[in-house]
Design a protein around this motif. Sequence first.
Motif, PDB file in Angstrom:
ATOM      1  N   ARG A 179     -18.429 173.582  -8.139  1.00  7.88           N
ATOM      2  CA  ARG A 179     -17.438 172.500  -8.195  1.00  7.88           C
ATOM      3  C   ARG A 179     -17.770 171.486  -9.282  1.00  7.88           C
ATOM      4  NH1 ARG A 179     -18.258 168.139  -3.804  1.00  7.88           N
ATOM      5  NH2 ARG A 179     -20.010 167.898  -5.252  1.00  7.88           N
ATOM      6  N   ASP A 180     -19.028 171.040  -9.326  1.00  2.79           N
ATOM      7  CA  ASP A 180     -19.433 170.028 -10.304  1.00  2.79           C
ATOM      8  C   ASP A 180     -19.360 170.578 -11.731  1.00  2.79           C
ATOM      9  OD1 ASP A 180     -19.861 168.311  -8.220  1.00  2.79           O
ATOM     10  OD2 ASP A 180     -22.033 168.617  -8.159  1.00  2.79           O
TER      11      ASP A 180
ATOM     12  N   GLU B  51     -21.176 173.664  -4.297  1.00  2.00           N
ATOM     13  CA  GLU B  51     -21.149 172.325  -4.877  1.00  2.00           C
ATOM     14  C   GLU B  51     -21.491 172.363  -6.367  1.00  2.00           C
ATOM     15  OE1 GLU B  51     -23.069 169.121  -2.759  1.00  2.00           O
ATOM     16  OE2 GLU B  51     -23.018 170.306  -0.912  1.00  2.00           O
TER      17      GLU B  51
ATOM     18  N   PHE C 151     -15.680 168.177   0.661  1.00  2.00           N
ATOM     19  CA  PHE C 151     -15.937 167.885  -0.751  1.00  2.00           C
ATOM     20  C   PHE C 151     -14.702 167.975  -1.624  1.00  2.00           C
ATOM     21  CE2 PHE C 151     -20.418 167.438  -0.625  1.00  2.00           C
ATOM     22  CZ  PHE C 151     -20.861 168.249   0.415  1.00  2.00           C
TER      23      PHE C 151
END
Length: 294
Positions: A83-84, A80, A15
């Motif tokens: 991260r977003d 995730e 990712f």
Amino acid sequence: MKLKRKFILLILILFTTFLVGCDEFFSFNTTTAHQMNLTTLPTAIDGTITFEEIDYTSFSDYVSPTYSIDDINEYNDHLEETRDHIRHCNIQIQTTLFEMRYPHPLAQEQQEYIVGNSSGSGFVFLEEDGYFYAITNFHVIDPQAYNSRYEIMTYADEEPQEATVVAYDEDYDLAVIKFETLERTDVEILNIYERLYTKFIHEELVFAIGNPLGVTNNVSFGEFKSMQDIDNTEFKVIYHDALIEEGSSGGALVDVDGNLLGVNAWGLDTPDEYSFAIPNYIVYVFLINNGVLD
């Protein structure tokens, strides 16, 4: 724990864009563990706090519920989300330096001549009265005795927008800029309080967000190593190995939950890829002393 870490690193590789280096080679709402009781923060005397009054060794330990997640899929989903989230907090900053001068000896009006420009990163930490406020490095917005113009782009922007410098401190290498919120719905606020005045954990997972070499909203990851003295600051800085590059300066360094640990500022281009960040408590001192926070 070692096996779990290997799984985590493997998933993150899928990712994350990894870039190396740093800006200045010494020359130059996500899930949170708990809400910090702000009454535990140091009290400003006559409106100021000095970093000399802060003893890092006295900070409390920090434990996040995330550390106890034992389902690898749940843990990776959380990474995730972090991260977003930090991508939506990140901004690009373009600094243009110019001077006004006459184009020729007989000219009666001066014209603008661009003498330099630079780009860097920052992150939104406050929304107030129709404005977003973002933290960056001083060397990202440094006018260097010239006239200056600042433009920013947030996560989903297609066109740059003018920004204004609110406060800066060259010694801390920190600055705050503001820009109008307009109709944006994709900007998120980075939590600067959750990890304030808590110890950084040796080898804890850290994320670095920024815009290195024109790659926007790039997230890299690594580990917190230690607190270090370096030549160009009077306070200890965070040493970590999340990879950063030119253009990353001013970007946030965060923990596994997306809480601010520091502001990426310096690095050394060596095989070990040293990266250094201004710790969050120094950022807080700067914000208090410049009246950005009460």
